[in-house]
Design a protein around this motif. Structure first.
Motif, PDB file in Angstrom:
ATOM      1  N   UNK A 181     -30.550  23.608 -14.928  1.00  0.00           N
ATOM      2  CA  UNK A 181     -30.644  24.110 -13.351  1.00  0.00           C
ATOM      3  C   UNK A 181     -31.339  25.696 -13.614  1.00  0.00           C
ATOM      4  N   UNK A 182     -32.713  26.200 -13.332  1.00  0.00           N
ATOM      5  CA  UNK A 182     -33.598  27.654 -12.697  1.00  0.00           C
ATOM      6  C   UNK A 182     -32.905  28.113 -12.008  1.00  0.00           C
ATOM      7  N   UNK A 183     -31.854  29.333 -12.531  1.00  0.00           N
ATOM      8  CA  UNK A 183     -31.751  30.005 -11.218  1.00  0.00           C
ATOM      9  C   UNK A 183     -33.151  30.726 -10.662  1.00  0.00           C
ATOM     10  N   UNK A 184     -34.392  31.147 -11.086  1.00  0.00           N
ATOM     11  CA  UNK A 184     -35.429  32.014 -10.694  1.00  0.00           C
ATOM     12  C   UNK A 184     -35.891  30.901  -9.606  1.00  0.00           C
ATOM     13  N   UNK A 185     -35.335  29.258  -9.819  1.00  0.00           N
ATOM     14  CA  UNK A 185     -36.114  28.629  -8.454  1.00  0.00           C
ATOM     15  C   UNK A 185     -35.097  27.977  -7.717  1.00  0.00           C
ATOM     16  N   UNK A 186     -34.630  28.876  -7.624  1.00  0.00           N
ATOM     17  CA  UNK A 186     -33.690  28.490  -6.168  1.00  0.00           C
ATOM     18  C   UNK A 186     -33.934  29.985  -5.629  1.00  0.00           C
TER      19      UNK A 186
ATOM     20  N   UNK B 117     -26.252  29.112  -2.138  1.00  0.00           N
ATOM     21  CA  UNK B 117     -26.523  28.932  -3.326  1.00  0.00           C
ATOM     22  C   UNK B 117     -26.393  30.414  -3.998  1.00  0.00           C
ATOM     23  N   UNK B 118     -27.093  30.953  -3.791  1.00  0.00           N
ATOM     24  CA  UNK B 118     -27.161  32.151  -4.660  1.00  0.00           C
ATOM     25  C   UNK B 118     -26.382  32.884  -4.993  1.00  0.00           C
ATOM     26  N   UNK B 119     -25.282  33.103  -3.941  1.00  0.00           N
ATOM     27  CA  UNK B 119     -23.836  33.566  -3.618  1.00  0.00           C
ATOM     28  C   UNK B 119     -23.039  32.995  -5.248  1.00  0.00           C
ATOM     29  N   UNK B 120     -22.857  31.403  -4.875  1.00  0.00           N
ATOM     30  CA  UNK B 120     -21.766  30.580  -6.461  1.00  0.00           C
ATOM     31  C   UNK B 120     -21.516  31.302  -7.338  1.00  0.00           C
ATOM     32  N   UNK B 121     -21.055  30.985  -7.743  1.00  0.00           N
ATOM     33  CA  UNK B 121     -20.551  32.055  -9.530  1.00  0.00           C
ATOM     34  C   UNK B 121     -21.040  31.551 -10.204  1.00  0.00           C
ATOM     35  N   UNK B 122     -21.220  30.131 -10.730  1.00  0.00           N
ATOM     36  CA  UNK B 122     -21.906  29.321 -11.307  1.00  0.00           C
ATOM     37  C   UNK B 122     -22.892  29.287 -11.386  1.00  0.00           C
TER      38      UNK B 122
ATOM     39  N   UNK C   6     -25.964  15.888   8.399  1.00  0.00           N
ATOM     40  CA  UNK C   6     -27.362  16.911   7.325  1.00  0.00           C
ATOM     41  C   UNK C   6     -26.463  18.283   6.720  1.00  0.00           C
ATOM     42  N   UNK C   7     -25.466  17.467   5.556  1.00  0.00           N
ATOM     43  CA  UNK C   7     -24.908  19.548   5.459  1.00  0.00           C
ATOM     44  C   UNK C   7     -25.319  19.296   3.916  1.00  0.00           C
ATOM     45  N   UNK C   8     -25.791  18.544   2.612  1.00  0.00           N
ATOM     46  CA  UNK C   8     -25.278  18.568   1.869  1.00  0.00           C
ATOM     47  C   UNK C   8     -26.531  19.325   1.071  1.00  0.00           C
ATOM     48  N   UNK C   9     -26.236  19.766  -0.331  1.00  0.00           N
ATOM     49  CA  UNK C   9     -26.686  21.135  -0.453  1.00  0.00           C
ATOM     50  C   UNK C   9     -28.690  20.497  -1.195  1.00  0.00           C
ATOM     51  N   UNK C  10     -29.421  22.078  -1.215  1.00  0.00           N
ATOM     52  CA  UNK C  10     -31.082  21.083  -1.687  1.00  0.00           C
ATOM     53  C   UNK C  10     -30.639  21.123  -3.076  1.00  0.00           C
ATOM     54  N   UNK C  11     -29.536  21.726  -3.440  1.00  0.00           N
ATOM     55  CA  UNK C  11     -29.551  22.034  -5.524  1.00  0.00           C
ATOM     56  C   UNK C  11     -29.834  21.163  -5.965  1.00  0.00           C
ATOM     57  N   UNK C  12     -30.190  19.782  -5.618  1.00  0.00           N
ATOM     58  CA  UNK C  12     -30.257  18.751  -7.089  1.00  0.00           C
ATOM     59  C   UNK C  12     -31.957  18.956  -6.757  1.00  0.00           C
ATOM     60  N   UNK C  13     -32.724  19.595  -5.639  1.00  0.00           N
ATOM     61  CA  UNK C  13     -34.121  19.873  -6.305  1.00  0.00           C
ATOM     62  C   UNK C  13     -34.824  20.718  -6.971  1.00  0.00           C
TER      63      UNK C  13
END
Length: 251
Positions: free
Chosen positions: A13-18, A26-31, A83-90
């Motif tokens: 996962x590239x942080x700068x793509x979020x 998502x930006x606040x998640x520790x991981x 529809x509450x799932x995270x868009x992180x998969x993108x």
């Protein structure tokens, strides 16, 4: 199962793509405070960490990236109650192995009720086909206790050569039932299945040879079982509960 036979070998996962529009949480998640890259080398891997560390979000993103319904179920499940799932998969790149799973399931404690309801609905709407419930132990999951239905699903529905995502499966299980689940995971892993599990359970994390990834602001660090906070706190408490309680209650 050797590394080359795993269905999923890792992800990045590239942080700068979020972006902010993906959700500030998502930006606040520790991981996700930096780029994340992780490889799997064992058929059983655990995501562990504090509440809010991102375990379930990562697991959901992996499951959705592999074609599973965000609320749980097999790849054939397409129901949606919210529809509450995270868009992180993108923003996730999954590294796949050469094999393809013959079976799979995304089991998550928080939406298990909805999955059980969908199984009943599908069974009712296809009366001319063999009963779908037979694949789940022959009885509606709603007609069993929460823990019984969890185990019934794993014992009857899961098979060899499968890819399984489990989100906090211990939530419904007593310690003895967690041991039953642990044994079943082992039996299925020996038949070519792969498990990726988010958990708080030191019982499940004891699986021999499992990879344990502790999630925090530094990313995902592979950690020895006995070095996890889950193991150490549980061990300290069980060895001297009176002293631990005295410390906790002294204020």
């Amino acid at each position: 199962m050797a590394f080359e036979n795993l269905f999923i070998r890792g992800y990045s996962i590239r942080r700068d793509e979020i972006r902010e529009e993906d959700g500030a949480y998502l930006l606040d998640l520790p991981v996700l405070q930096s780029d994340v890259q992780l490889g799997f080398h064992s058929p059983v891997a655990f995501f562990v960490g504090e509440n809010g560390s991102g375990k379930s979000t990562l697991l959901e993103a992996l499951a959705v990236s592999c074609g599973f319904n965000p609320e749980g179920g097999s790849r054939n499940f397409r129901f949606s109650t919210s529809d509450t799932h995270s868009p992180l998969c993108r923003h996730m790149t999954v590294i796949r192995g050469s094999r393809r799973p013959k079976d799979g399931f995304f089991l998550r404690a928080e939406s298990f009720y909805n999955v059980a309801t969908e199984i009943d609905r599908l069974d009712r709407e296809n009366p001319l086909l063999p009963s779908l419930l037979e694949r789940y132990g022959g009885k509606s999951l709603h007609r069993q206790s929460h823990g019984e239905s969890f185990l019934s699903l794993v014992l009857n529905r899961f098979g060899g050569d499968g890819l399984y995502f489990l989100d906090e499966p211990e939530a419904a299980l007593s310690p003895s039932r967690q041991l039953t689940l642990l044994a079943q995971i082992g039996a299925l892993a020996r038949k070519g299945s792969q498990f990726i599990i988010a958990t708080h359970s030191p019982i499940l994390m004891a699986y021999p040879g499992a990879e344990i990834y502790v999630l925090n602001e530094k990313g995902a660090a592979r950690t020895d079982y006995r070095q996890t906070e889950h193991y150490q706190i549980t061990k300290q408490f069980l060895e001297n509960p009176a002293r631990m309680l005295e410390i906790l209650m002294e204020e």
